[in-house]
Design a protein around this motif. Sequence first.
Motif, PDB file in Angstrom:
ATOM      1  N   GLU A  36       0.825  -1.206   0.000  1.00  0.00           N
ATOM      2  CA  GLU A  36       0.000   0.000   0.000  1.00  0.00           C
ATOM      3  C   GLU A  36       0.862   1.260   0.000  1.00  0.00           C
ATOM      4  N   HIS A  37       1.938   1.253   0.773  1.00  0.00           N
ATOM      5  CA  HIS A  37       2.830   2.417   0.798  1.00  0.00           C
ATOM      6  C   HIS A  37       3.475   2.638  -0.565  1.00  0.00           C
ATOM      7  N   GLU A  39       2.283   1.693  -3.486  1.00  0.00           N
ATOM      8  CA  GLU A  39       1.261   2.164  -4.414  1.00  0.00           C
ATOM      9  C   GLU A  39       0.989   3.651  -4.234  1.00  0.00           C
ATOM     10  N   LYS A  40       0.965   4.117  -2.993  1.00  0.00           N
ATOM     11  CA  LYS A  40       0.775   5.551  -2.735  1.00  0.00           C
ATOM     12  C   LYS A  40       1.953   6.353  -3.257  1.00  0.00           C
ATOM     13  N   LEU A  41       3.160   5.830  -3.101  1.00  0.00           N
ATOM     14  CA  LEU A  41       4.353   6.505  -3.606  1.00  0.00           C
ATOM     15  C   LEU A  41       4.313   6.619  -5.123  1.00  0.00           C
ATOM     16  N   GLN A  43       1.643   6.744  -6.971  1.00  0.00           N
ATOM     17  CA  GLN A  43       0.643   7.756  -7.301  1.00  0.00           C
ATOM     18  C   GLN A  43       1.201   9.156  -7.146  1.00  0.00           C
ATOM     19  N   VAL A  44       1.997   9.363  -6.106  1.00  0.00           N
ATOM     20  CA  VAL A  44       2.573  10.688  -5.871  1.00  0.00           C
ATOM     21  C   VAL A  44       3.619  11.020  -6.933  1.00  0.00           C
ATOM     22  N   GLN A  46       3.765   9.825 -10.008  1.00  0.00           N
ATOM     23  CA  GLN A  46       3.250   9.745 -11.376  1.00  0.00           C
ATOM     24  C   GLN A  46       3.340  11.073 -12.130  1.00  0.00           C
TER      25      GLN A  46
END
Length: 114
Positions: A36-37, A39-41, A43-44, A46
């Motif tokens: 999850e971490h 995936e969030k990274l 997204q940031v 991108q």
Amino acid sequence: MKPQGNVEIYRVAFDAANSELAEISAEFERLRIRKEHIEKLVQVLQPLIAEGEETVERTSVAGSAPNTENTAESPIEARGGSEAVPADPFQRRIDHVLGIGGGIRDVRKYSRQF
């Protein structure tokens, strides 16, 4: 007494299996949180990746891209042989596993000493 001994063996095996299952569940949960971490990274980061791709596209469209016919090198030549250490930690691991890393010694040189 023999049936009671078998029950004890099964009890120990059951407890060991439960212990392993608890460890696997804890490791799974740790990896899920890590996923999850990451995936969030992603997204940031991108927008930065997209911005970098747009910059590369603009330079290639403008005609300022270098002539790739004469500048193409093999990956080993581009890396500078085994002396150059890649900055990417994943590439260092790959090089280490393949035996082409900077700190890898040829085992054949040293195996005759023993």
